[in-house]
Design a protein around this motif. Sequence first.
Motif, PDB file in Angstrom:
ATOM      1  N   CYS A 170      -9.099  -5.063  -7.937  1.00 29.35           N
ATOM      2  CA  CYS A 170      -8.478  -4.227  -8.957  1.00 29.35           C
ATOM      3  C   CYS A 170      -7.024  -4.607  -9.263  1.00 29.35           C
ATOM      4  O   CYS A 170      -6.458  -4.106 -10.209  1.00 29.35           O
ATOM      5  CB  CYS A 170      -8.567  -2.748  -8.557  1.00 29.35           C
ATOM      6  SG  CYS A 170      -7.479  -2.286  -7.206  1.00 29.35           S
ATOM      7  N   GLY A 171      -6.438  -5.471  -8.447  1.00 26.66           N
ATOM      8  CA  GLY A 171      -5.095  -5.947  -8.742  1.00 26.66           C
ATOM      9  C   GLY A 171      -3.982  -5.045  -8.257  1.00 26.66           C
ATOM     10  O   GLY A 171      -2.810  -5.345  -8.452  1.00 26.66           O
ATOM     11  N   ASP A 172      -4.325  -3.951  -7.598  1.00 22.62           N
ATOM     12  CA  ASP A 172      -3.304  -3.074  -7.047  1.00 22.62           C
ATOM     13  C   ASP A 172      -2.821  -3.632  -5.714  1.00 22.62           C
ATOM     14  O   ASP A 172      -3.537  -4.376  -5.055  1.00 22.62           O
ATOM     15  CB  ASP A 172      -3.883  -1.672  -6.827  1.00 22.62           C
ATOM     16  CG  ASP A 172      -3.756  -0.805  -8.065  1.00 22.62           C
ATOM     17  OD1 ASP A 172      -3.564  -1.368  -9.164  1.00 22.62           O
ATOM     18  OD2 ASP A 172      -3.845   0.422  -7.939  1.00 22.62           O
ATOM     19  N   PRO A 173      -1.607  -3.257  -5.313  1.00 25.49           N
ATOM     20  CA  PRO A 173      -1.113  -3.691  -3.998  1.00 25.49           C
ATOM     21  C   PRO A 173      -2.000  -3.161  -2.877  1.00 25.49           C
ATOM     22  O   PRO A 173      -2.449  -2.015  -2.928  1.00 25.49           O
ATOM     23  CB  PRO A 173       0.285  -3.066  -3.910  1.00 25.49           C
ATOM     24  CG  PRO A 173       0.676  -2.807  -5.330  1.00 25.49           C
ATOM     25  CD  PRO A 173      -0.605  -2.487  -6.053  1.00 25.49           C
ATOM     26  N   VAL A 174      -2.271  -4.006  -1.889  1.00 16.03           N
ATOM     27  CA  VAL A 174      -3.091  -3.576  -0.760  1.00 16.03           C
ATOM     28  C   VAL A 174      -2.208  -3.295   0.449  1.00 16.03           C
ATOM     29  O   VAL A 174      -1.088  -3.786   0.550  1.00 16.03           O
ATOM     30  CB  VAL A 174      -4.150  -4.635  -0.378  1.00 16.03           C
ATOM     31  CG1 VAL A 174      -5.184  -4.788  -1.480  1.00 16.03           C
ATOM     32  CG2 VAL A 174      -3.511  -5.959  -0.053  1.00 16.03           C
ATOM     33  N   VAL A 175      -2.746  -2.489   1.362  1.00 15.84           N
ATOM     34  CA  VAL A 175      -2.083  -2.216   2.626  1.00 15.84           C
ATOM     35  C   VAL A 175      -2.500  -3.316   3.598  1.00 15.84           C
ATOM     36  O   VAL A 175      -3.694  -3.543   3.799  1.00 15.84           O
ATOM     37  CB  VAL A 175      -2.497  -0.840   3.177  1.00 15.84           C
ATOM     38  CG1 VAL A 175      -1.856  -0.597   4.544  1.00 15.84           C
ATOM     39  CG2 VAL A 175      -2.111   0.257   2.189  1.00 15.84           C
ATOM     40  N   VAL A 176      -1.526  -4.000   4.176  1.00 19.35           N
ATOM     41  CA  VAL A 176      -1.822  -5.113   5.077  1.00 19.35           C
ATOM     42  C   VAL A 176      -1.322  -4.786   6.472  1.00 19.35           C
ATOM     43  O   VAL A 176      -0.186  -4.359   6.648  1.00 19.35           O
ATOM     44  CB  VAL A 176      -1.157  -6.415   4.585  1.00 19.35           C
ATOM     45  CG1 VAL A 176      -1.475  -7.561   5.533  1.00 19.35           C
ATOM     46  CG2 VAL A 176      -1.607  -6.754   3.172  1.00 19.35           C
ATOM     47  N   SER A 177      -2.194  -4.970   7.455  1.00 16.40           N
ATOM     48  CA  SER A 177      -1.804  -4.804   8.848  1.00 16.40           C
ATOM     49  C   SER A 177      -1.994  -6.136   9.547  1.00 16.40           C
ATOM     50  O   SER A 177      -3.065  -6.733   9.481  1.00 16.40           O
ATOM     51  CB  SER A 177      -2.676  -3.747   9.534  1.00 16.40           C
ATOM     52  OG  SER A 177      -2.573  -2.511   8.852  1.00 16.40           O
ATOM     53  N   VAL A 227      -5.479  -7.622   8.505  1.00 14.12           N
ATOM     54  CA  VAL A 227      -6.511  -6.759   7.923  1.00 14.12           C
ATOM     55  C   VAL A 227      -5.900  -6.141   6.684  1.00 14.12           C
ATOM     56  O   VAL A 227      -4.777  -5.656   6.720  1.00 14.12           O
ATOM     57  CB  VAL A 227      -6.916  -5.650   8.910  1.00 14.12           C
ATOM     58  CG1 VAL A 227      -7.966  -4.739   8.280  1.00 14.12           C
ATOM     59  CG2 VAL A 227      -7.446  -6.244  10.198  1.00 14.12           C
ATOM     60  N   PHE A 228      -6.627  -6.199   5.586  1.00 20.90           N
ATOM     61  CA  PHE A 228      -6.095  -5.573   4.384  1.00 20.90           C
ATOM     62  C   PHE A 228      -7.068  -4.535   3.843  1.00 20.90           C
ATOM     63  O   PHE A 228      -8.274  -4.623   4.048  1.00 20.90           O
ATOM     64  CB  PHE A 228      -5.750  -6.618   3.314  1.00 20.90           C
ATOM     65  CG  PHE A 228      -6.892  -7.513   2.925  1.00 20.90           C
ATOM     66  CD1 PHE A 228      -7.730  -7.170   1.883  1.00 20.90           C
ATOM     67  CD2 PHE A 228      -7.104  -8.713   3.594  1.00 20.90           C
ATOM     68  CE1 PHE A 228      -8.777  -7.997   1.521  1.00 20.90           C
ATOM     69  CE2 PHE A 228      -8.155  -9.542   3.239  1.00 20.90           C
ATOM     70  CZ  PHE A 228      -8.992  -9.188   2.196  1.00 20.90           C
ATOM     71  N   HIS A 229      -6.506  -3.551   3.178  1.00 19.73           N
ATOM     72  CA  HIS A 229      -7.304  -2.451   2.649  1.00 19.73           C
ATOM     73  C   HIS A 229      -6.681  -1.977   1.354  1.00 19.73           C
ATOM     74  O   HIS A 229      -5.473  -1.792   1.268  1.00 19.73           O
ATOM     75  CB  HIS A 229      -7.337  -1.303   3.675  1.00 19.73           C
ATOM     76  CG  HIS A 229      -7.926  -0.052   3.121  1.00 19.73           C
ATOM     77  ND1 HIS A 229      -7.166   1.049   2.817  1.00 19.73           N
ATOM     78  CD2 HIS A 229      -9.193   0.254   2.788  1.00 19.73           C
ATOM     79  CE1 HIS A 229      -7.965   2.001   2.325  1.00 19.73           C
ATOM     80  NE2 HIS A 229      -9.189   1.547   2.299  1.00 19.73           N
ATOM     81  N   CYS A 230      -7.509  -1.810   0.364  1.00 16.72           N
ATOM     82  CA  CYS A 230      -7.015  -1.338  -0.921  1.00 16.72           C
ATOM     83  C   CYS A 230      -7.245   0.160  -1.030  1.00 16.72           C
ATOM     84  O   CYS A 230      -8.389   0.613  -0.999  1.00 16.72           O
ATOM     85  CB  CYS A 230      -7.740  -2.053  -2.066  1.00 16.72           C
ATOM     86  SG  CYS A 230      -7.252  -1.430  -3.687  1.00 16.72           S
ATOM     87  N   PRO A 231      -6.174   0.947  -1.138  1.00 21.82           N
ATOM     88  CA  PRO A 231      -6.337   2.399  -1.245  1.00 21.82           C
ATOM     89  C   PRO A 231      -6.945   2.817  -2.582  1.00 21.82           C
ATOM     90  O   PRO A 231      -7.496   3.905  -2.700  1.00 21.82           O
ATOM     91  CB  PRO A 231      -4.913   2.945  -1.085  1.00 21.82           C
ATOM     92  CG  PRO A 231      -4.001   1.811  -1.376  1.00 21.82           C
ATOM     93  CD  PRO A 231      -4.760   0.543  -1.081  1.00 21.82           C
ATOM     94  N   GLU A 232      -6.866   1.955  -3.566  1.00 20.90           N
ATOM     95  CA  GLU A 232      -7.390   2.304  -4.887  1.00 20.90           C
ATOM     96  C   GLU A 232      -8.905   2.221  -4.968  1.00 20.90           C
ATOM     97  O   GLU A 232      -9.573   3.130  -5.419  1.00 20.90           O
ATOM     98  CB  GLU A 232      -6.785   1.377  -5.943  1.00 20.90           C
ATOM     99  CG  GLU A 232      -5.447   1.835  -6.462  1.00 20.90           C
ATOM    100  CD  GLU A 232      -5.516   3.215  -7.105  1.00 20.90           C
ATOM    101  OE1 GLU A 232      -4.771   4.097  -6.632  1.00 20.90           O
ATOM    102  OE2 GLU A 232      -6.306   3.421  -8.036  1.00 20.90           O
ATOM    103  N   CYS A 268      -4.880  -6.675  -4.455  1.00 18.75           N
ATOM    104  CA  CYS A 268      -6.329  -6.547  -4.324  1.00 18.75           C
ATOM    105  C   CYS A 268      -7.025  -7.521  -5.274  1.00 18.75           C
ATOM    106  O   CYS A 268      -6.687  -7.598  -6.456  1.00 18.75           O
ATOM    107  CB  CYS A 268      -6.722  -5.109  -4.646  1.00 18.75           C
ATOM    108  SG  CYS A 268      -8.503  -4.836  -4.658  1.00 18.75           S
ATOM    109  N   ALA A 269      -8.015  -8.234  -4.731  1.00 25.95           N
ATOM    110  CA  ALA A 269      -8.749  -9.181  -5.565  1.00 25.95           C
ATOM    111  C   ALA A 269      -9.637  -8.468  -6.575  1.00 25.95           C
ATOM    112  O   ALA A 269     -10.011  -9.033  -7.586  1.00 25.95           O
ATOM    113  CB  ALA A 269      -9.588 -10.096  -4.680  1.00 25.95           C
TER     114      ALA A 269
END
Length: 70
Positions: free
Chosen positions: A58-65, A31-36, A55-56
Amino acid sequence: MDHHARTPPPDGDPAAVADALTRSGAFVECVFHCPECAVAGTGLVRPAALVGRLCAACGDPVVVSVLERD
Ligand SMILES: [Zn+2]
């Protein structure tokens, strides 16, 4: 299911294919989530690709669980 097929059956149902891929260790379900920008989703990802996933939207790193199932 004790045969050693390395590739999933082409007409198998998606859940079974995903299960075969995750059991083989080639992919993990995550599961991934972008905090941005709050984009979130799930997917099958190669373990080596978990780090540095972007992130597809915004391009920022996403949090992946990683989802652990057994
Ligand atoms: Zn984003």
